[in-house]
Scaffold this active site. Structure first.
Site, short mmCIF file in Angstrom:
data_model
loop_
_atom_site.label_atom_id
_atom_site.label_comp_id
_atom_site.label_asym_id
_atom_site.label_seq_id
_atom_site.Cartn_x
_atom_site.Cartn_y
_atom_site.Cartn_z
N HIS A 261 0.88 -1.17 0.00
CA HIS A 261 0.00 0.00 0.00
C HIS A 261 0.92 1.22 0.00
O HIS A 261 1.60 1.49 1.00
CB HIS A 261 -0.87 0.03 1.25
CG HIS A 261 -1.86 -1.10 1.35
ND1 HIS A 261 -3.21 -0.91 1.21
CD2 HIS A 261 -1.68 -2.42 1.59
CE1 HIS A 261 -3.84 -2.06 1.36
NE2 HIS A 261 -2.92 -3.00 1.59
N LYS B 230 -5.46 -5.07 -9.60
CA LYS B 230 -5.77 -5.56 -8.25
C LYS B 230 -7.27 -5.47 -8.03
O LYS B 230 -7.88 -4.42 -8.23
CB LYS B 230 -5.04 -4.71 -7.20
CG LYS B 230 -5.51 -4.94 -5.77
CD LYS B 230 -5.18 -6.35 -5.26
CE LYS B 230 -5.80 -6.60 -3.89
NZ LYS B 230 -5.31 -5.71 -2.85
N HIS C 62 -9.56 -0.87 7.78
CA HIS C 62 -10.72 -0.99 6.89
C HIS C 62 -11.86 -0.07 7.32
O HIS C 62 -13.02 -0.33 6.99
CB HIS C 62 -11.15 -2.45 6.77
CG HIS C 62 -10.18 -3.24 5.95
ND1 HIS C 62 -10.13 -3.17 4.59
CD2 HIS C 62 -9.17 -4.06 6.32
CE1 HIS C 62 -9.15 -3.93 4.15
NE2 HIS C 62 -8.55 -4.47 5.18
#
Length: 573
Positions: free
Chosen positions: A141, A222, A325
């Protein structure tokens, strides 16, 4: 006249030789040198009163055009997927030119013609050092640019992933969406001493929006559940990947919103795909995403927060998951979502599946539940835990060493991710013709703190003492970038990996790129059988009631570790 000396004295001068054994850091992993390519009595060594001198180990006549190396690493112990050997390593034009015996053919026996030491040659002593290929982390990331130096200083020389900085989309998903961001991230990549590559967003059920991202320079796509990992999305991404010869990475549907694991596998339909954190704590069909590792078209990876399973793993994961998340502890559904992903039984099974060669790749999940500087360390901690709990691998029985286990684990963060993403022709192993991305370790610091990182044939980072000191070693000894990381040298020692289509579109000129750009190739004609030492495809089942994992009918479980090697004693300072 010959001289006989004992092995201890020989090793202190020239490093260990065939039959000698080395402990890796403070683990129980013991490797044994299988072959010594150097020639006894004609060893190379640089320094006062040593052999690399004009007319001795250094040729007086050979020019660079006649095979003289740019750099020689003498008497190195190499640990790679293909072997554990001692050799001189020759580097020329930023690539590995030879692995064998270097020196002066006029005065020494066994010198290979492409490994001549001459006036054009720099030397570095590899005696009593271990050399591995630069690590490859395929789950990045790109949240903060500072990750890149952190990874470099841990022994990683290639980072593949996605992102645009600390936006919520990047915090959760490894995606660089759309041409504008792909262009900007490729331009940003110019500044960094690292091989880089970026995923486009694969979350789209039609092909045209995916095509344009590959055309713009994404090296692959992705798919992430936070953007919706439906069967239609999976099918569209794989169709585009097949069209352009790029890889698809996937974080599957934890909530089983659009279907279960079987539906995802039906959508994949036998096409090759790289599954991220295939155990499931990082995300994926609950509770049985781990079963994906049994399919021959699946390239299964782990991320390092679950590596290895310890007494602290479960508690740490719940807090990390809520942050990464965008979940709230005040929303019961969010808490249930988090709980569904963290399963001690499947995390324990993941340890064993790595040791069996069923899980094939190790990666970080940087700043998004994983630690970017710990891919190498966590890999070898897992190897050590399994050595302690499972004993010898079948391939090592009777050898009194852990050579096969070492080859299996080093492949997880070097050659196998390179194969998965179509870059193994450039990086991923210590082989002639590949980019000279090498990491040098003292055995006692192996897997924790490299001595030197060589990138594209030039020292790009190293442990370095006070720059104002009279010698290089006085404290504070810190990792610092070296000359290979500066100026236009950086653009020649490091590369950016992109799609073949984008090179045909001449993105280098359009975006103003100076760094080497290299095309990914061979992503669609591979399968798990191509992943070295990690190609096993046994039947895996998961009990949906108690999460018990079985491999070919046999229950697999292990205890969490209470102590780990390569941990606090190495990182007090």
């Amino acid at each position: 006249m010959s001289l006989k000396i004992n092995k201890l004295k020989y090793a202190s001068m020239y490093g260990p030789t065939k039959g000698d054994k080395i402990r890796l850091a403070d683990t129980d992993i013991i490797v044994e040198i299988e072959k010594d390519f150097t020639v006894y009595g004609d060893e190379n060594k640089f320094g006062g009163g040593k052999t690399i001198r004009d007319g001795m180990a250094q040729s007086s006549t050979a020019t660079r055009d006649q095979g003289v190396l740019d750099l020689v690493i003498t008497n190195a112990t190499i640990i790679d997927h293909w072997g554990i050997v001692k050799a001189d390593i020759g580097i020329k034009d930023g690539k590995i030119a030879g692995i064998g015996k270097a020196g002066n053919p006029d005065t020494m026996d066994g010198v290979e013609p492409h490994m001549i030491i001459g006036a054009s040659t720099e030397a570095h002593g590899g005696e009593n050092l271990i050399v591995t290929a630069g690590g490859i982390d395929t789950h990045i990331h790109f949240i903060s640019p500072q990750q890149i130096e952190t990874a470099l200083y841990s022994g990683v020389t290639t980072m593949i992933g996605g992102g645009t900085g600390p936006a919520d989309g990047t915090n959760a998903t490894t995606i660089t969406p759309g041409k504008w961001y792909i262009e900007k991230m490729l331009q940003a990549a110019e500044a960094f001493p690292m091989n880089l590559g970026f995923f486009g967003k694969g979350n789209c059920s039609t092909e045209a929006p995916l095509d344009e991202q590959i055309e713009a320079g994404a090296l692959g796509l992705k798919i992430h559940e936070d953007w919706g990992a439906s069967p239609a999305v999976i099918d569209a991404s794989l169709k585009v990947a097949d069209k352009y010869d790029v890889q698809v990475a996937i974080h599957t549907d934890t909530l089983n919103e659009a279907g279960f694991l079987e539906d995802t596998m039906n959508a994949i339909n036998g096409r090759v795909i790289h599954t991220f954190h295939t155990e499931g704590a990082g995300g994926g069909h609950a509770p049985d995403i781990i079963k994906a590792a049994m399919y021959p078209n699946v390239l299964p990876a782990s991320t390092n927060p679950t590596r290895p399973y310890t007494v602290n793993t479960i508690d740490e994961h719940l807090d990390m998951l809520m942050v990464c998340h965008h979940l709230s502890k005040n929303i019961p559904e969010d808490v249930s979502f988090a709980d569904s992903r963290i399963r001690p039984e499947t995390i324990a099974a993941e340890d064993i599946l790595h040791d069996m060669g069923v899980f094939s790749i190790m990666s970080s999940d940087s700043q998004a539940m994983g630690r970017v500087g710990e891919v190498v360390t966590r890999t070898w901690q897992t190897a050590d835990k399994m050595r302690k709990q499972r004993g010898d691998l079948a391939e090592d029985k009777g050898n009194k060493n852990d050579n096969f286990r070492a080859k299996r684990y080093v492949a997880k963060y070097t050659i196998n991710p390179a194969i998965a993403h179509g870059i193994s022709q450039y990086v991923g192993s210590i082989e002639v013709g590949k980019m000279a991305d090498l990491v040098l370790w003292k055995p006692m610091l192996f897997g924790t703190k490299p001595e030197i990182i060589i990138k594209g044939g030039m020292i790009i980072a190293a442990r370095m003492g006070d720059p104002n000191a009279s010698i290089p070693t006085p404290q504070p000894v810190l990792y610092r970038n070296m000359f290979g990381a500066f100026g236009k040298a950086l653009s020649k020692t490091c590369a950016t990996f992109v799609s073949q289509a984008s090179i045909k579109n001449n993105i280098a000129e359009e975006y103003g790129l100076e760094k080497m750009i290299l095309p990914v190739t061979g992503c669609r004609n591979i399968s798990k059988k191509h992943l070295i030492h990690n190609d096993k495809t046994p039947e895996i089942t998961v009990n949906p009631e108690n999460y018990e994992v079985r491999v070919d009918g046999e229950k697999i479980i292990c205890e969490p570790a209470t102590h780990l090697p390569m941990a606090q004693r190495y990182f007090l300072f």
